[in-house]
Design a protein around this motif. Structure first.
Motif, PDB file in Angstrom:
ATOM      1  N   PRO A  59      11.643  65.538  15.206  1.00 17.09           N
ATOM      2  CA  PRO A  59      12.820  66.317  14.763  1.00 17.09           C
ATOM      3  C   PRO A  59      14.077  66.042  15.578  1.00 17.09           C
ATOM      4  O   PRO A  59      14.029  65.963  16.801  1.00 17.09           O
ATOM      5  CB  PRO A  59      12.357  67.768  14.940  1.00 17.09           C
ATOM      6  CG  PRO A  59      11.259  67.717  15.954  1.00 17.09           C
ATOM      7  CD  PRO A  59      10.579  66.392  15.765  1.00 17.09           C
ATOM      8  N   SER A  96      16.381  68.238  15.508  1.00 18.92           N
ATOM      9  CA  SER A  96      16.607  69.591  16.031  1.00 18.92           C
ATOM     10  C   SER A  96      15.443  70.443  15.539  1.00 18.92           C
ATOM     11  O   SER A  96      14.678  70.022  14.648  1.00 18.92           O
ATOM     12  CB  SER A  96      17.943  70.151  15.533  1.00 18.92           C
ATOM     13  OG  SER A  96      17.897  70.333  14.133  1.00 18.92           O
ATOM     14  N   HIS A 108      14.034  70.617  11.676  1.00 13.02           N
ATOM     15  CA  HIS A 108      14.379  69.411  10.888  1.00 13.02           C
ATOM     16  C   HIS A 108      13.294  69.200   9.829  1.00 13.02           C
ATOM     17  O   HIS A 108      12.128  68.987  10.140  1.00 13.02           O
ATOM     18  CB  HIS A 108      14.463  68.219  11.852  1.00 13.02           C
ATOM     19  CG  HIS A 108      14.784  66.899  11.221  1.00 13.02           C
ATOM     20  ND1 HIS A 108      15.097  65.783  11.970  1.00 13.02           N
ATOM     21  CD2 HIS A 108      14.839  66.476   9.925  1.00 13.02           C
ATOM     22  CE1 HIS A 108      15.334  64.749  11.183  1.00 13.02           C
ATOM     23  NE2 HIS A 108      15.176  65.142   9.932  1.00 13.02           N
ATOM     24  N   HIS A 167      16.818  64.636   4.381  1.00 14.63           N
ATOM     25  CA  HIS A 167      16.688  65.317   5.674  1.00 14.63           C
ATOM     26  C   HIS A 167      17.543  66.598   5.637  1.00 14.63           C
ATOM     27  O   HIS A 167      18.719  66.541   5.249  1.00 14.63           O
ATOM     28  CB  HIS A 167      17.247  64.454   6.807  1.00 14.63           C
ATOM     29  CG  HIS A 167      16.524  63.165   7.039  1.00 14.63           C
ATOM     30  ND1 HIS A 167      15.678  62.975   8.114  1.00 14.63           N
ATOM     31  CD2 HIS A 167      16.525  61.982   6.362  1.00 14.63           C
ATOM     32  CE1 HIS A 167      15.203  61.738   8.084  1.00 14.63           C
ATOM     33  NE2 HIS A 167      15.700  61.110   7.031  1.00 14.63           N
ATOM     34  N   ILE A 169      18.849  69.023   8.497  1.00 17.60           N
ATOM     35  CA  ILE A 169      18.877  69.071   9.965  1.00 17.60           C
ATOM     36  C   ILE A 169      19.699  70.285  10.409  1.00 17.60           C
ATOM     37  O   ILE A 169      20.935  70.293  10.280  1.00 17.60           O
ATOM     38  CB  ILE A 169      19.477  67.773  10.543  1.00 17.60           C
ATOM     39  CG1 ILE A 169      18.714  66.553  10.002  1.00 17.60           C
ATOM     40  CG2 ILE A 169      19.430  67.795  12.072  1.00 17.60           C
ATOM     41  CD1 ILE A 169      19.265  65.214  10.453  1.00 17.60           C
ATOM     42  N   ARG A 179      21.802  72.771  12.635  1.00 17.09           N
ATOM     43  CA  ARG A 179      22.741  72.482  13.718  1.00 17.09           C
ATOM     44  C   ARG A 179      23.178  73.773  14.395  1.00 17.09           C
ATOM     45  O   ARG A 179      23.368  74.787  13.730  1.00 17.09           O
ATOM     46  CB  ARG A 179      23.998  71.775  13.161  1.00 17.09           C
ATOM     47  CG  ARG A 179      23.741  70.533  12.350  1.00 17.09           C
ATOM     48  CD  ARG A 179      22.913  69.514  13.071  1.00 17.09           C
ATOM     49  NE  ARG A 179      23.416  69.232  14.391  1.00 17.09           N
ATOM     50  CZ  ARG A 179      23.753  68.023  14.838  1.00 17.09           C
ATOM     51  NH1 ARG A 179      23.641  66.991  14.055  1.00 17.09           N
ATOM     52  NH2 ARG A 179      24.193  67.863  16.063  1.00 17.09           N
TER      53      ARG A 179
END
Ligand code: AMP
Length: 138
Positions: free
Chosen positions: A32, A34, A37, A100, A102, A104
């Motif tokens: 990952p 993060s 993910h 993906h 992801i 944040r």
């Protein structure tokens, strides 16, 4: 040979699954970027965005939105990136269509998949005209 994601669909290798329906599957990325993910795939093994028929594209996009909403509620990130690589030049490693998601956080280092460049107004116009002419033939 079946892709690693087809093996996940078939239960031949394990995954940390978050959602599944007839056409799509979502599971955590094994490396990952993060926490949280997630990869959203279409179950049929098609290499890229260009290969998906409209129903599969719609199903994958629906699942991406569903999982992104759930992820925002469950992990409370400050935002998320959607990333989708097509071709090795674009960083695609698994040639089985996937998106993906992801998460944040403001404290992350900034994700910069490209560096902003520059182009003259006439470059932009010429390039847009090339693409637009092709769009009309698609
Ligand atoms: P891409 O570069 O867009 O093809 O991304 C492929 C992604 O698949 C990478 O982020 C890998 O970490 C991820 N990946 C590869 N194998 C597995 C696996 N067995 N389970 C979960 N994620 C995987």
């Amino acid at each position: 040979m079946a892709s690693i994601f087809t093996k996940i669909v078939n239960g031949e290798i394990p995954s940390a699954k978050v959602y599944e329906d007839d056409l799509t599957l979502a599971f955590l990325d094994i490396n990952p970027a993060s926490r949280g993910h997630t990869l959203v795939i279409c179950k049929p093994e098609l290499p890229s965005l260009l290969d998906l028929p409209p129903d599969l594209l719609a199903a994958t996009t629906r699942t991406t939105q569903l999982v992104a909403r759930a992820l925002m509620a469950a992990l409370e990130p400050d935002g998320f990136n959607i990333l989708q690589n097509n071709g090795s030049a674009a960083g695609q490693v698994v040639f089985h269509y996937h998106v993906h998601i992801i998460p944040r956080w403001h404290s992350d280092r900034v994700l910069t998949p490209w560096r902003p460049g520059s182009a003259s107004p006439s470059d932009l116009r010429d390039t847009a005209a090339l693409i637009a002419a092709q769009v009309s033939k698609e």
